[in-house]
Design an enzyme around this catalytic site. Sequence first.
Site, short mmCIF file in Angstrom:
data_model
loop_
_atom_site.label_atom_id
_atom_site.label_comp_id
_atom_site.label_asym_id
_atom_site.label_seq_id
_atom_site.Cartn_x
_atom_site.Cartn_y
_atom_site.Cartn_z
N HIS A 1 3.87 10.67 7.01
CA HIS A 1 3.78 10.95 8.57
C HIS A 1 4.49 9.13 9.33
O HIS A 1 4.87 8.53 9.13
CB HIS A 1 2.38 9.10 8.26
N HIS B 1 0.82 -0.80 -0.09
CA HIS B 1 0.68 -0.20 -0.26
C HIS B 1 0.84 1.48 -0.21
O HIS B 1 0.55 2.63 -0.34
CB HIS B 1 -1.07 0.37 1.15
ZN LIG Z 1 -0.36 7.48 6.95
#
Ligand SMILES: [Zn+2]
Length: 579
Positions: free
Chosen positions: A141, A87
Amino acid sequence: MYLSSLLLFLSLGALVKCAAGSDWCYHGCPQSPDHWAEHSGVSCGEKRQSPIDIVTGNVQIDHHLLNFTFVNFSSQHAIKSIENNGHTVKCKLEANQVEVSGGGLNGTYSTIQFHFHWGNTEYHPGAEHTIDGHRYPMEMHIVSLKKGFSVQNATEDSEGIAVLGFFINGTDDGDMSGPWSELTSYLTNTTDTEVDMNNTISIDDLIGNVDLTKFYRYMGSLTTPQCNEAVVWTVFQQPININKNLVQRFPMKTGFTNVYRPTQPLNGRDVFASPTTPLPSSHSWCYEEEPCEYKPSYWHNLPHSNCGGERQSPINIETLDTVTDEHLGAFTFTKFDDKHAIKHITNTGHSVKCVLKEDMVEVSGGGLGYVYSTLQFHFHWGSNKSDGSEHKVDSKRYPMEMHIVNKRKDLTLAEALETPNGLAVLGFLIEEKIAHGRSSSEHLETHPTSDMEAWKKMTSYIPAIHNISSEVNVTDEISIDDLLGGVNRAEYYRYNGSLTTPSCDEAVVWTVFKESVKVDQNLIMMFPTHAGYHNVYRPKQSLHNRKVYTTKSASSAPGPIILLLLLPCLCASSHNLHL
Ligand SMILES: [Zn+2]
Ligand SMILES: [Zn+2]
């Protein structure tokens, strides 16, 4: 019987598989983001989901969002391995080395990994969060778990996970050989293979010179299934700038494109910002002499503006046109004498504001018809000692004006702003106190009005709030009564108007007191000198078909002699008010 058991078994199997999160995708499969919420055991359809669009005009400054402390962000031995997990691309960190605290986080968090979201090879942007609808090319992130928590514990705690989000911008001429070049050299389209990193880059190397004191904060979720609502989100305002050819390496080398979740509804959540974060929408208006997009004559063009309405403030009060209203009686001031009612003093960028403790100070009477809670008071001033008040009386502008802002006690602030008498503002004109001499306007001996010690104490805080949005707690003993002193609070003008700053809501019952508060000139000058700006008053607005009312005795006391005669009884009545 056998068949239904088998079906039950199969559906449970499917559920378990889905809950394990292995078969979702961003696009091109049945489990795309629109369908993430359809399975039990996932939170993707709940009310505090991420990412979101951050609307800067609705963001509130939170003074508790102070600087972060990062442990081992600069270590070149902290990043252990890199993996294409099907992903995204994820960098795993060495266990128990990297930490984050501060930044308004509740405790210390252990950083475990960072990963990326990106768009496609045609430069379609792929950040997850958007700012006022703008999407950056990429987002990084950095994921941390509350220290001591397992992944399981953390996903079950509403503040179990802290994610630091960094936007990544693609530039035409960035460095092609630095840490981002190094990182992207590891990108591969082979999934589920973890490759060791060879200790040449740190997290700080990747973050570069982003200002880590400027960030947004809100409560949200993981942005992939099961979308656990366990994340304290930090989204830094400044992007990391890297060469756009390096941005392109993410979709090109991994073969994945547009790996981001669409923005989710805010559902009434608040988004906060650290005090140094610039909030463009709230500062796009200004007064006449400042540089900005919306000067006073354009305020009506601002989004959601009422500034072009027909009951706007301030006005020029023509005393001969005022109408006597017998219902305009004495006010009742509750806790105006409390020397600890002022919570803090702040520089809003447009004014100096003293915020009061909640549910303490009140105003009623004075023909208002309701009890009002006093929220704050603030000031308008000029550049010298003559011009700075918002209201004018018979075309005379005073050096300053103080506004005591009160909200109808039975309404919320939002309701009050939509109600014609939702707010009551008490306006006090301020002029220079002439020591041992005569007041410039009334030609009367200046009788003791306000307490200069209180003004000295209050204005002594202004140098400490020189930076816009800064605030300091007021620890000195200062009451509103001290600041107003013996000014006559029984004689005033009344009209219906508006806030005098955008969005100029027509929700204000105005009281403008006839007698001015007298303040030493050097204290008046503290405002333009130390706040960093001057001439912060809105120009006069048209009266249209409104009337200005006056308390009873005003029109019957036109001259100084009668005023002199009235003086003893005025003093008596103001004494009564203080009892
Ligand atoms: Zn993320
Ligand atoms: Zn004001």
